[in-house]
Design a protein around this motif. Structure first.
Motif, PDB file in Angstrom:
ATOM      1  N   GLU A  59      53.864  44.900  37.958  1.00 21.32           N
ATOM      2  CA  GLU A  59      53.248  44.314  36.767  1.00 21.32           C
ATOM      3  C   GLU A  59      54.152  43.228  36.202  1.00 21.32           C
ATOM      4  O   GLU A  59      53.684  42.198  35.735  1.00 21.32           O
ATOM      5  N   LYS A  71      43.113  34.872  37.244  1.00 28.42           N
ATOM      6  CA  LYS A  71      42.286  35.920  37.831  1.00 28.42           C
ATOM      7  C   LYS A  71      40.918  35.333  38.169  1.00 28.42           C
ATOM      8  O   LYS A  71      40.339  34.581  37.381  1.00 28.42           O
ATOM      9  N   ASP A  73      37.026  36.162  40.515  1.00 25.57           N
ATOM     10  CA  ASP A  73      36.156  37.245  40.973  1.00 25.57           C
ATOM     11  C   ASP A  73      35.956  37.294  42.480  1.00 25.57           C
ATOM     12  O   ASP A  73      35.830  38.367  43.054  1.00 25.57           O
ATOM     13  N   ASP A  79      44.511  33.518  48.212  1.00 27.00           N
ATOM     14  CA  ASP A  79      44.573  34.218  46.919  1.00 27.00           C
ATOM     15  C   ASP A  79      45.420  35.481  47.055  1.00 27.00           C
ATOM     16  O   ASP A  79      45.477  36.102  48.122  1.00 27.00           O
ATOM     17  N   VAL A  81      45.918  39.308  46.360  1.00 23.09           N
ATOM     18  CA  VAL A  81      45.053  40.458  46.139  1.00 23.09           C
ATOM     19  C   VAL A  81      45.938  41.643  45.737  1.00 23.09           C
ATOM     20  O   VAL A  81      46.855  42.016  46.470  1.00 23.09           O
ATOM     21  N   SER A  84      44.895  48.689  43.223  1.00 21.45           N
ATOM     22  CA  SER A  84      45.342  49.703  42.274  1.00 21.45           C
ATOM     23  C   SER A  84      44.745  51.061  42.625  1.00 21.45           C
ATOM     24  O   SER A  84      43.752  51.164  43.335  1.00 21.45           O
ATOM     25  N   LYS A 121      40.383  49.788  44.682  1.00 20.39           N
ATOM     26  CA  LYS A 121      40.015  48.787  43.685  1.00 20.39           C
ATOM     27  C   LYS A 121      41.027  47.646  43.778  1.00 20.39           C
ATOM     28  O   LYS A 121      42.216  47.887  43.999  1.00 20.39           O
ATOM     29  N   TYR A 122      40.564  46.412  43.605  1.00 21.89           N
ATOM     30  CA  TYR A 122      41.489  45.280  43.673  1.00 21.89           C
ATOM     31  C   TYR A 122      41.108  44.182  42.676  1.00 21.89           C
ATOM     32  O   TYR A 122      39.972  44.103  42.239  1.00 21.89           O
ATOM     33  N   GLU A 123      42.109  43.382  42.350  1.00 23.85           N
ATOM     34  CA  GLU A 123      41.940  42.178  41.546  1.00 23.85           C
ATOM     35  C   GLU A 123      42.469  41.010  42.357  1.00 23.85           C
ATOM     36  O   GLU A 123      43.373  41.176  43.185  1.00 23.85           O
ATOM     37  N   VAL A 124      41.926  39.836  42.109  1.00 21.72           N
ATOM     38  CA  VAL A 124      42.276  38.659  42.884  1.00 21.72           C
ATOM     39  C   VAL A 124      42.826  37.585  41.940  1.00 21.72           C
ATOM     40  O   VAL A 124      42.263  37.344  40.876  1.00 21.72           O
ATOM     41  N   TYR A 125      43.924  36.952  42.366  1.00 20.83           N
ATOM     42  CA  TYR A 125      44.572  35.910  41.583  1.00 20.83           C
ATOM     43  C   TYR A 125      44.706  34.656  42.435  1.00 20.83           C
ATOM     44  O   TYR A 125      45.152  34.726  43.580  1.00 20.83           O
TER      45      TYR A 125
END
Length: 128
Positions: A59, A71, A73, A79, A81, A84, A121-125
């Motif tokens: 973090e 961030k 979608d 990118d 990835v 979590s 679950k993932y987030e993309v930056y």
């Protein structure tokens, strides 16, 4: 484009930061982006043994990149990835190849996987 083909198949090593010693997920990501002229900060005090501490240090990395990434979608090539667990703790990191695939390094070594098969679950930056 970031050349990653020659990094595929490198073995996993806890805290690994090179082809010769092996990579962990973050070391692999550092090597990928270094090839593209982007430096990721080293994770200070990184200890994977404690999940909470592991997540906390990653973090911190994301916070340090806050002015360099946004961030998004839908993942696109290069990118970041961030995966979590059910508690929302960061547990893994990789690089998107497209909307379907990403490259990363886990216990099986550096490889390409499908998002749907990784089942987290993932987030993309995206780099600005």
């Amino acid at each position: 484009m970031i050349n990653f083909i020659d990094l595929l198949g490198v073995r996993f090593a806890t805290h690994g930061r090179s082809i010769s010693e092996g990579f962990d997920c973050y070391g692999y990501l550092m090597a990928l982006y270094k090839r593209h002229g982007r430096e990721l900060p080293e994770v200070d005090g990184y200890k994977r043994a404690d999940d909470d501490e592991f997540a906390e240090h990653y973090e911190e990395v994301l916070k340090s990149l806050r002015d360099k990434v946004e961030k998004v979608d839908v993942p696109q090539y290069s990118d970041i990835v961030v995966f979590s667990d059910d508690k929302g703790r960061m547990v893994h990191i990789g690089m998107a190849l497209n909307e379907r695939d990403f490259t990363h390094c886990d216990i099986k070594g550096s490889r390409v996987s499908r998002f749907r098969e990784y089942n987290k679950k993932y987030e993309v930056y995206r780099w600005l």
